[in-house]
Design an enzyme around this catalytic site. Structure first.
Site, PDB file in Angstrom:
ATOM      1  N   GLU A   1      -7.973   3.769  -0.919  1.00  0.00           N
ATOM      2  CA  GLU A   1      -8.470   3.908   0.447  1.00  0.00           C
ATOM      3  C   GLU A   1      -8.718   5.375   0.790  1.00  0.00           C
ATOM      4  OE1 GLU A   1      -7.054   2.765   5.024  1.00  0.00           O
ATOM      5  OE2 GLU A   1      -5.993   1.947   3.287  1.00  0.00           O
TER       6      GLU A   1
ATOM      7  N   GLU B   1      -3.465  -5.421   7.249  1.00  0.00           N
ATOM      8  CA  GLU B   1      -2.358  -4.460   7.231  1.00  0.00           C
ATOM      9  C   GLU B   1      -1.641  -4.456   8.580  1.00  0.00           C
ATOM     10  OE1 GLU B   1      -2.005   0.370   6.545  1.00  0.00           O
ATOM     11  OE2 GLU B   1      -3.828  -0.686   5.955  1.00  0.00           O
TER      12      GLU B   1
ATOM     13  N   LYS C   1       0.849  -1.182   0.000  1.00  0.00           N
ATOM     14  CA  LYS C   1       0.000   0.000   0.000  1.00  0.00           C
ATOM     15  C   LYS C   1       0.884   1.231   0.000  1.00  0.00           C
ATOM     16  CE  LYS C   1      -2.609   1.480   3.526  1.00  0.00           C
ATOM     17  NZ  LYS C   1      -3.712   1.500   4.514  1.00  0.00           N
TER      18      LYS C   1
ATOM     19  N   ASP D   1      -3.430   4.629  -0.359  1.00  0.00           N
ATOM     20  CA  ASP D   1      -4.174   5.256   0.730  1.00  0.00           C
ATOM     21  C   ASP D   1      -3.945   6.752   0.638  1.00  0.00           C
ATOM     22  OD1 ASP D   1      -5.481   6.012   3.007  1.00  0.00           O
ATOM     23  OD2 ASP D   1      -4.203   4.906   4.392  1.00  0.00           O
TER      24      ASP D   1
ATOM     25  N   ASP E   1     -12.083   4.065   5.454  1.00  0.00           N
ATOM     26  CA  ASP E   1     -11.217   3.908   6.628  1.00  0.00           C
ATOM     27  C   ASP E   1     -11.596   4.938   7.676  1.00  0.00           C
ATOM     28  OD1 ASP E   1      -9.262   3.611   8.534  1.00  0.00           O
ATOM     29  OD2 ASP E   1      -7.623   4.311   7.287  1.00  0.00           O
TER      30      ASP E   1
ATOM     31  N   LYS F   1       1.243   5.331   0.464  1.00  0.00           N
ATOM     32  CA  LYS F   1       0.659   6.527   1.043  1.00  0.00           C
ATOM     33  C   LYS F   1       0.870   7.685   0.074  1.00  0.00           C
ATOM     34  CE  LYS F   1      -0.578   4.995   5.185  1.00  0.00           C
ATOM     35  NZ  LYS F   1      -1.955   5.111   5.719  1.00  0.00           N
TER      36      LYS F   1
END
Length: 386
Positions: free
Chosen positions: A223, A326, A166, A197, A248, A168
């Site tokens: 996300e 995660e 994932k 995300d 989330d 960021k």
């Protein structure tokens, strides 16, 4: 009747192995609130309440979590039968609004204590028991440097530790972020799942463009691309794009889970015990998602080993865990505060099998990393005649 005899809450600060860059903060260390309860039978339960980046991620800070436990929750535990976890948490919920992470730390300690009392893992106390012994774990690539992230991902694949990554994003322009992600996906190809995300970093228009470009790049999910309260826009984006949107920050327990499901605001839920307010509410979030046909993903607040083990017990009970988890928090830290670390092998995390949450404090490590100077007195209370 198992009454509270002693409680100790304290903060530990553990450095991260590298800077962890999110849309709202860059982390160089993780601050965790740890909790130790002892009942009148001498049974000990431990818990953890952890957030991300102080107050930059949510409404609770490490200092505030500890304050809520010490000042408001501890008096509510006195004189109660701690073996009745649901009743105790209902009492806390009646008198303490919000403060989900503080409540999660307490509920974790109570369930750890109950598991030890009965001689079973916590997963056997939730939703009919565990359905799996291990599950996949994603690794977050958050350096922001494309070449470094590719190198890090290749090392994880070589070590057979992670095959889900994932990224960021959200600090740079949509075009720059997508170029960064697309380059990593090209390098990894079909050997790994790549997700992003955004941590609420985009407007709806930016998310509309970004999701289309990320879908073309072969990314598997996006996300929380937009603000958590904008469920209407989440629903519009979910309806428009093939690439699934995962909720989330918008999820703070069963009520939000039901609302988002009713409004078709997301196709995947990132379930977190801390955001949900505990293990039992997190399980309820998972059951709402399952009933609504929403995919499940086991999320993290970058907890240490205590919170990660507690999360693992909940996620082990879900009927389906299509998107993995995660739970890499302990791996992001330079050290641990338990006697026996969790086992990560063959791209999976093994769910602890010992009674309770299955981990125990390393007292020497606690002494080394505790923030308070007195180590043993500040935030600790012995209860007489409880």
């Amino acid at each position: 009747m198992a009454k509270l005899a002693h409680i100790d809450s304290f903060i530990v600060d553990l450095p991260t192995i590298r800077p962890h860059i999110l849309a709202m903060a860059t982390m160089h260390a993780q601050s965790m609130v740890l909790l130790r309860l002892t009942d009148s039978d001498g049974i000990e339960g431990i818990g953890e309440g952890t957030t991300i980046g102080g107050l930059s991620y949510g409404e609770e800070s490490p200092e505030g979590i500890k304050l809520a436990i010490d000042t408001y929750i501890t008096p509510l535990l006195q004189g109660q039968d701690l073996s009745r976890v649901g009743a105790v948490m209902a009492r806390i919920g009646k008198h303490v609004a919000g403060n989900h992470i503080a409540k999660c730390a307490v509920e974790t300690a109570l369930l750890d204590m109950q598991g030890k009392r009965l001689g079973v893992p916590v997963s056997e106390l939730i939703g009919g028991g565990r359905r799996r012994e291990a599950f996949p774990v994603a690794w977050t690539l958050a350096s922001g440097d494309t070449a470094r992230d590719i190198e890090e991902a290749e090392a994880m694949l070589e070590a057979r530790r992670h095959a889900i990554f994932k990224l960021k994003i959200g600090k740079r322009s949509v075009k720059a972020d997508v170029a960064h992600v697309a380059a990593i996906k090209r390098a990894l190809g079909d050997r790994a799942s790549v997700r992003v995300d955004v941590n609420q970093g985009w407007s709806e228009a930016q998310a509309d463009r970004g999701m289309a470009l990320l879908q073309d790049a072969g990314v598997d999910l996006v996300e929380q691309p937009i603000a958590k309260l904008n469920v209407a826009a989440m629903a519009r984006l979910s309806a428009k794009h093939v690439i699934p949107l995962m909720a989330d920050e918008a999820l703070h327990g069963p009520l939000e889970a039901f609302d988002i499901a009713a409004r078709a605001g997301a196709r995947i839920y990132a379930v977190k015990i801390a955001q949900s307010g505990g293990l039992l509410p997190a399980h309820a979030v998972g059951m709402i998602a399952d009933a609504a046909g929403i995919g499940l993903y086991g999320g993290t607040m970058l907890e240490g080993t205590v919170g990660t083990a507690a999360s693992a017990h909940v996620f082990a009970t879900f009927p389906d865990l299509e998107w993995g988890t995660e739970l890499f928090g302990p791996l992001l830290l330079t050290d641990d505060i338990v006697t026996r670390p969790l086992i990560y092998a063959d791209f999976q995390l093994q769910v602890p099998t010992a009674p309770g949450i299955g981990v125990a404090f390393d007292e020497d490590k606690l002494a080394a990393f505790r923030r308070d100077a007195t180590k043993t007195q500040h935030g600790s209370a012995a209860l007489q005649g409880a």
